[in-house]
Design an enzyme around this catalytic site. Structure first.
Site, PDB file in Angstrom:
ATOM      1  N   GLN A 168       0.847  -1.190   0.000  1.00  0.00           N
ATOM      2  CA  GLN A 168       0.000   0.000   0.000  1.00  0.00           C
ATOM      3  C   GLN A 168       0.887   1.247   0.000  1.00  0.00           C
ATOM      4  OE1 GLN A 168      -2.375   1.642   3.408  1.00  0.00           O
ATOM      5  NE2 GLN A 168      -4.105   0.915   2.176  1.00  0.00           N
TER       6      GLN A 168
ATOM      7  N   HIS B 144      -3.259   4.429  -1.472  1.00  0.00           N
ATOM      8  CA  HIS B 144      -4.111   4.743  -0.327  1.00  0.00           C
ATOM      9  C   HIS B 144      -4.819   6.063  -0.601  1.00  0.00           C
ATOM     10  CE1 HIS B 144      -5.878   4.719   3.493  1.00  0.00           C
ATOM     11  NE2 HIS B 144      -4.872   4.308   4.241  1.00  0.00           N
TER      12      HIS B 144
ATOM     13  N   HIS C 145      -9.412   7.513   4.102  1.00  0.00           N
ATOM     14  CA  HIS C 145      -9.143   7.831   5.512  1.00  0.00           C
ATOM     15  C   HIS C 145      -8.536   9.203   5.757  1.00  0.00           C
ATOM     16  CE1 HIS C 145      -8.911   3.211   6.361  1.00  0.00           C
ATOM     17  NE2 HIS C 145     -10.083   3.602   5.868  1.00  0.00           N
TER      18      HIS C 145
ATOM     19  N   TYR D  13      -6.264  10.819   4.089  1.00  0.00           N
ATOM     20  CA  TYR D  13      -4.870  11.033   3.695  1.00  0.00           C
ATOM     21  C   TYR D  13      -4.822  11.856   2.394  1.00  0.00           C
ATOM     22  CZ  TYR D  13      -4.008   7.748   7.432  1.00  0.00           C
ATOM     23  OH  TYR D  13      -3.969   7.149   8.665  1.00  0.00           O
TER      24      TYR D  13
ATOM     25  N   ARG E 185      -7.576   2.365  -2.886  1.00  0.00           N
ATOM     26  CA  ARG E 185      -8.497   2.253  -1.753  1.00  0.00           C
ATOM     27  C   ARG E 185      -9.207   3.589  -1.544  1.00  0.00           C
ATOM     28  NH1 ARG E 185      -7.607   0.499   4.675  1.00  0.00           N
ATOM     29  NH2 ARG E 185      -9.057  -1.243   4.515  1.00  0.00           N
TER      30      ARG E 185
ATOM     31  N   GLY F 120      -9.146  -7.343   8.648  1.00  0.00           N
ATOM     32  CA  GLY F 120      -8.035  -6.664   9.298  1.00  0.00           C
ATOM     33  C   GLY F 120      -7.626  -7.320  10.596  1.00  0.00           C
TER      34      GLY F 120
END
Length: 698
Positions: free
Chosen positions: A431, A510, A513, A515, A562, A651
């Site tokens: 990732q 990524h 979330h 970021y 993602r 996870g």
């Protein structure tokens, strides 16, 4: 009743139906008591059955006060804190002559001080009786407009003595009842139920947050087993704010239980938020005697029949079936264990290991090491492993000790990991991660960068001023220049090339979330006025440029992304445009023929992704779709069966179950992710990392 409660003994705790502490405490016909020897013997049948099934059960002690009718209490006038009738309240009666049914309550009389003292002793004796009947403890019913609640709430208590007027006085009855029960059976066997915002049965408080925070502080001094908060749960009920819940959390240090039409997702979010420790489910348990199993495996809940909730026999009480657990498990395992292709890779199964930060690198340099190789190799049974986020540059790093992918040492370190996974027949994507503003200068070595110089309250794992590592507040970022944007795209491309050189089967960008890629998409973090901000087209520009550049560098079949359109993380507020914008992004990604699209769901501050949205995604995106976010085995099977996903990533279950795939294959119970596991998530050595045993280990 014994059969009914025994069927539901898999609950962590059963709180039995309200049981009156005296003949005057009865509000409804046919409800059980706990004040006679015969009742104690009857309840012993129930507790024996629950204990035989390994369950734990508390009795709920009940005095309804004014919420009754003379037909239920031997023709006497009901009692209350004050002579105030509960308006528009009806109770169920059976007077032996008329047809059983509901009638209006009558005006009560105010209790004298001597009568109050006698009722307090009745509560204490009922607690003793409950323990004699085999109950593990008792719950004081101080909610829903019953007697304790009538003393607490300002609009039902007009007394002018020591039990009325001031808040301290209105809480006195609660205080004295709890003290008497604690003295009788011990604080560890006493729980209390309160309902701060309910207006059931006519009780209303003028300042509920002040009143019930004070009540929680009072109960905390008694060190009782738990405090049970019943939330108002009718359709237009007032919502209990998170601030209120946090105040109760601060006021009460014991176990906090919440109840009130919770779904599985809301229950998980409540516990993760820290203001709840347990969640009580009511009517779902009526029609689902195996509710914990259904929650664990994502099995749909049966609906109850409202016509059989009260009175009657076995129909609607003990005749609700449990689901076919063996068939459910075997069917879900078969689908999850089937092979699937992504890009040019053939995966052995549809179970992915989700990316999880673990911070176990060698220092200095944040270099992947032999311990990490062992960790990932242990989990190579997954159809696909997605590594923890790997920063693409120094400035892209937001958490200390996370493994990079931008130096030769990083490449060499990751080679040990990929070779170990491939030796076990596994497939592994890395990732690629740029955190943007979610960092601190002591971690990144410079001021963090972001689309705009906008900061929200946020914490990341970094060096503490006093030494060691822990959670620290992020820095104010600076807005990226065009040169910063160009350099960052180049960093993503080089990181992708480095990943292939390190032996990875592909890369996952990524874009979730909160970021960097996500920051460009959201209006809450992107305030730019140039070609990268403002319009939807402009906010899509940077994520599309990054993805296209990486695809051009290593091939679309080796690239995934993602996204988390229904998760708000690293942002103070939700972006009302993000779901629609993500659909536009996905439509633009489709021609790139990526290996897969990965949705992160059901974490942090989230709303559940609607099926209608999943259908929209399927209509515009033909490549494989992966989902992740607290999926159970059955929920994973269901989402694939519905056609909404092709793979499901797990996870935390992979942390404590390195052989997760084999456990699913053979129907072996999972090792839970408990508090000890949480303590070793970040940093450290082998403990809580590579020392979890497989199910077949000696």
């Amino acid at each position: 009743m014994a059969e009914y409660y025994g069927q539901r003994a898999s609950a962590g705790l059963i709180v039995a139906e309200g049981t009156q502490i005296s003949p005057m405490g009865q509000g409804y016909a046919w409800t059980p008591g706990i004040y006679s020897d015969q009742q104690i013997v009857g309840w012993k049948l129930v507790t024996d059955e629950v204990h035989a099934k390994g369950g734990t059960i508390f009795a709920q002690l009940w005095h309804v006060g004014r919420v009754t009718h003379p037909d239920n209490i031997g023709g006497k006038q009901p009692v209350s804190a004050s002579a105030i009738k509960a308006e528009n309240v009806r109770v169920f009666v059976d007077n032996g002559s008329d047809q059983p049914g509901f009638v209006d309550v009558v005006e009560p009389r105010a209790l004298t001080v001597d009568e109050i003292a006698a009722i307090i002793e009745e509560y204490a004796q009922a607690a003793r009786n409950a323990v004699a009947a085999g109950f593990d403890g008792i719950e004081l019913h101080g909610a829903n407009g019953y007697l304790v609640n009538q003393f607490i709430d300002s609009e039902s208590n007009a007394r002018t003595d020591q039990y009325g007027g001031s808040l301290e006085n209105r809480l006195r009855f609660l205080d004295e009842v709890v003290a008497a029960m604690v003295a009788a059976i011990g604080a560890e066997r006493v729980g209390v139920r309160l309902a701060p915002l309910t207006t059931l049965n006519g009780t209303v408080d003028a300042k509920p947050q002040q009143t019930y925070t004070a009540a929680a502080e009072l109960l905390n001094k008694h060190q009782i087993a738990y405090l049970h908060i019943a939330e108002a749960d009718w359709d237009d009920a007032p919502e209990m704010s998170e601030q209120f819940k946090q105040e109760l959390r601060s006021a009460f240090s014991g176990v906090l239980i919440y109840a009130g039409k919770y779904t599985a997702e809301r229950a998980v979010a409540a516990i993760e938020s820290g203001w709840a420790d347990m969640i009580g489910f009511g009517r779902p348990f009526v029609a689902n005697p195996d509710l914990p199993y259904r929650l664990q495996h994502g099995v749909p809940w049966a609906a109850h029949n409202p016509e059989t909730l009260f009175g009657g026999g076995a129909a609607g009480l003990t005749d609700y079936p449990a689901c076919d657990q063996q068939a459910t498990t075997e069917g879900s395992a078969e689908l999850l264990l089937s092979a699937i292709g992504i890009g040019d890779e053939q995966l052995a199964n549809r179970i992915a290991m989700a990316p999880m930060t673990r911070s176990r690198t060698d220092q200095p340099g944040d270099v992947p090491n032999a311990l990490m190789a062992e960790y990932y190799q242990q989990r190579a049974g997954a159809g696909l492993i997605i590594t923890e986020g790997a920063p693409i540059s120094d400035v892209g790093r937001g958490y200390s000790m996370t493994p990079g992918i931008y130096t030769q040492a990083h490449i060499d370190g990751w080679k040990r990991v990929t070779e170990a996974v491939h030796a076990k027949g596994g497939k592994i994507f890395i990732q690629l991660w740029h955190v943007g503003r979610r960092s601190h200068s002591t971690i990144a070595g410079q001021t963090p960068v972001a689309p705009s110089a906008v900061k929200n309250p946020d914490q990341v794992f970094g060096p503490l001023p006093e030494g060691g590592f822990g959670m620290i507040e992020t820095d104010m970022p600076r807005a990226m220049t065009q040169q910063d944007i160009d350099d960052t795209i180049a960093d993503f491309v080089q990181a992708a090339k480095n990943s292939i050189a390190a032996g990875f089967d592909g890369v996952e960008l990524h874009g979730a979330h909160g970021y960097l890629l996500d920051q460009f998409l959201r209006t809450t973090s992107n305030h730019r006025t140039d070609e990268y901000g403002g319009s939807a087209e402009n906010r899509l520009r940077f994520p599309l440029q990054v993805t296209q550049a990486v695809v051009d560098a290593i091939g679309g079949d080796k690239v995934a992304i993602r996204l988390s359109p229904f998760v708000t993380e690293g942002q103070a507020d939700a972006d009302p445009q993000i779901a629609d914008l993500t659909l536009q992004l996905i439509e633009r990604l489709a021609p790139m023929k990526l290996a897969y699209l990965h949705f992160s769901e059901n974490i942090s501050n989230y709303t559940q992704m609607p099926d209608s949205y999943r259908q929209q995604v399927r209509a515009i995106y033909p490549q494989p779709i992966m989902v992740a976010g607290k999926y159970t085995q059955q929920a994973a099977t269901d989402v694939i069966n519905k056609g909404y996903a092709d793979l499901v990533a797990f996870g935390q279950p992979f942390i404590t179950n390195p052989d997760l795939v084999e456990r699913i294959r053979h129907g072996i119970a999972l090792t839970p992710v408990d508090y000890d596991a949480h303590a070793t998530f970040y940093g450290g050595g082998a403990e809580g990392y590579t020392d979890y045993p497989t199910a077949t280990a000696d």
